[in-house]
Design a protein around this motif. Structure first.
Motif, PDB file in Angstrom:
ATOM      1  N   UNK A   1       0.816  -1.198   0.000  1.00  0.00           N
ATOM      2  CA  UNK A   1       0.000   0.000   0.000  1.00  0.00           C
ATOM      3  C   UNK A   1       0.853   1.253   0.000  1.00  0.00           C
ATOM      4  N   UNK A   2       1.997   1.272   0.658  1.00  0.00           N
ATOM      5  CA  UNK A   2       2.761   2.479   0.842  1.00  0.00           C
ATOM      6  C   UNK A   2       3.867   2.720  -0.166  1.00  0.00           C
ATOM      7  N   UNK A   3       3.893   1.991  -1.286  1.00  0.00           N
ATOM      8  CA  UNK A   3       4.934   2.201  -2.285  1.00  0.00           C
ATOM      9  C   UNK A   3       4.343   2.188  -3.682  1.00  0.00           C
ATOM     10  N   UNK A   4       4.988   2.924  -4.591  1.00  0.00           N
ATOM     11  CA  UNK A   4       4.591   2.867  -5.983  1.00  0.00           C
ATOM     12  C   UNK A   4       4.170   4.202  -6.548  1.00  0.00           C
ATOM     13  N   UNK A   5       3.625   4.124  -7.750  1.00  0.00           N
ATOM     14  CA  UNK A   5       3.225   5.302  -8.504  1.00  0.00           C
ATOM     15  C   UNK A   5       1.704   5.307  -8.640  1.00  0.00           C
ATOM     16  N   UNK A   6       1.099   6.446  -8.321  1.00  0.00           N
ATOM     17  CA  UNK A   6      -0.349   6.587  -8.408  1.00  0.00           C
ATOM     18  C   UNK A   6      -0.743   6.578  -9.888  1.00  0.00           C
ATOM     19  N   UNK A   7      -1.764   5.809 -10.197  1.00  0.00           N
ATOM     20  CA  UNK A   7      -2.193   5.660 -11.582  1.00  0.00           C
ATOM     21  C   UNK A   7      -1.616   4.421 -12.232  1.00  0.00           C
ATOM     22  N   UNK A   8      -0.661   3.789 -11.567  1.00  0.00           N
ATOM     23  CA  UNK A   8      -0.076   2.537 -12.068  1.00  0.00           C
ATOM     24  C   UNK A   8      -0.123   1.467 -10.976  1.00  0.00           C
ATOM     25  N   UNK A   9       0.552   1.716  -9.854  1.00  0.00           N
ATOM     26  CA  UNK A   9       0.636   0.737  -8.762  1.00  0.00           C
ATOM     27  C   UNK A   9      -0.339   1.033  -7.636  1.00  0.00           C
ATOM     28  N   UNK A  10      -0.764   2.287  -7.530  1.00  0.00           N
ATOM     29  CA  UNK A  10      -1.560   2.750  -6.399  1.00  0.00           C
ATOM     30  C   UNK A  10      -2.848   3.374  -6.930  1.00  0.00           C
ATOM     31  N   UNK A  11      -3.982   2.943  -6.380  1.00  0.00           N
ATOM     32  CA  UNK A  11      -5.289   3.476  -6.769  1.00  0.00           C
ATOM     33  C   UNK A  11      -5.521   4.852  -6.137  1.00  0.00           C
ATOM     34  N   UNK A  12      -6.418   5.616  -6.729  1.00  0.00           N
ATOM     35  CA  UNK A  12      -6.749   6.950  -6.238  1.00  0.00           C
ATOM     36  C   UNK A  12      -7.171   6.931  -4.771  1.00  0.00           C
ATOM     37  N   UNK A  13      -8.050   6.022  -4.379  1.00  0.00           N
ATOM     38  CA  UNK A  13      -8.534   5.986  -2.989  1.00  0.00           C
ATOM     39  C   UNK A  13      -7.403   5.692  -2.008  1.00  0.00           C
ATOM     40  N   UNK A  14      -6.481   4.835  -2.397  1.00  0.00           N
ATOM     41  CA  UNK A  14      -5.325   4.549  -1.545  1.00  0.00           C
ATOM     42  C   UNK A  14      -4.442   5.780  -1.425  1.00  0.00           C
TER      43      UNK A  14
END
Length: 104
Positions: A1-14
Motif C-alpha cells: 500500500x505504501x509504495x509505488x506510482x499513483x495511476x499505475x501501482x496505487x489506486x486513487x482511494x489509496x
C-alpha cells in the motif's frame, strides 16, 4: 500500500488515504513543536504525488489531506495549497506533504 506510482501501482482511494496519513504526521510534528493542537494554524501545504504522466488527479489526492485538516482544526486548518505530480519520491512513496504552520 505504501509504495509505488499513483495511476499505475496505487489506486486513487489509496493515494487519498496516504495523503490523510501524511497530513496527520505533519500535524503531529506541528503540535509537538508548539505544545497544543489549539495553537496550530496551517498556512500552506505542498502535496507531491508520484504519478503517471496521464494521471491528472493530483488535486483530488491533495483534497483528502486538506479536508482532514479543516475537519480537525476548523478555520485554523484552512490553507493555501499546491498539488504537484512528480516522477518519483524518496523511498518510492506515492505521496509526500510539506506543510507550513504557525502558532496562534
Amino acid at each position: 500500500m505504501g509504495e509505488g506510482v499513483v495511476g499505475r501501482d496505487v489506486e486513487l482511494e489509496t493515494a487519498k488515504e496516504l495523503a490523510r496519513h501524511a497530513a496527520l504526521n505533519a500535524l503531529a510534528a506541528a503540535v509537538q513543536a508548539v505544545g497544543d493542537l489549539d495553537w496550530v494554524r496551517i498556512v500552506q501545504m505542498l502535496v507531491f504525488v508520484a504519478s503517471t504522466p496521464d494521471f491528472g488527479l493530483q488535486s483530488q489526492v491533495a483534497n483528502a489531506a486538506s479536508e482532514l485538516l479543516i475537519e480537525v482544526l476548523g478555520e485554523n486548518g484552512r490553507h493555501a495549497r499546491t498539488a504537484i505530480g512528480v516522477a518519483g519520491l524518496p523511498l518510492n512513496t506515492p505521496v509526500d506533504i510539506q506543510m507550513v504552520c504557525t502558532a496562534v
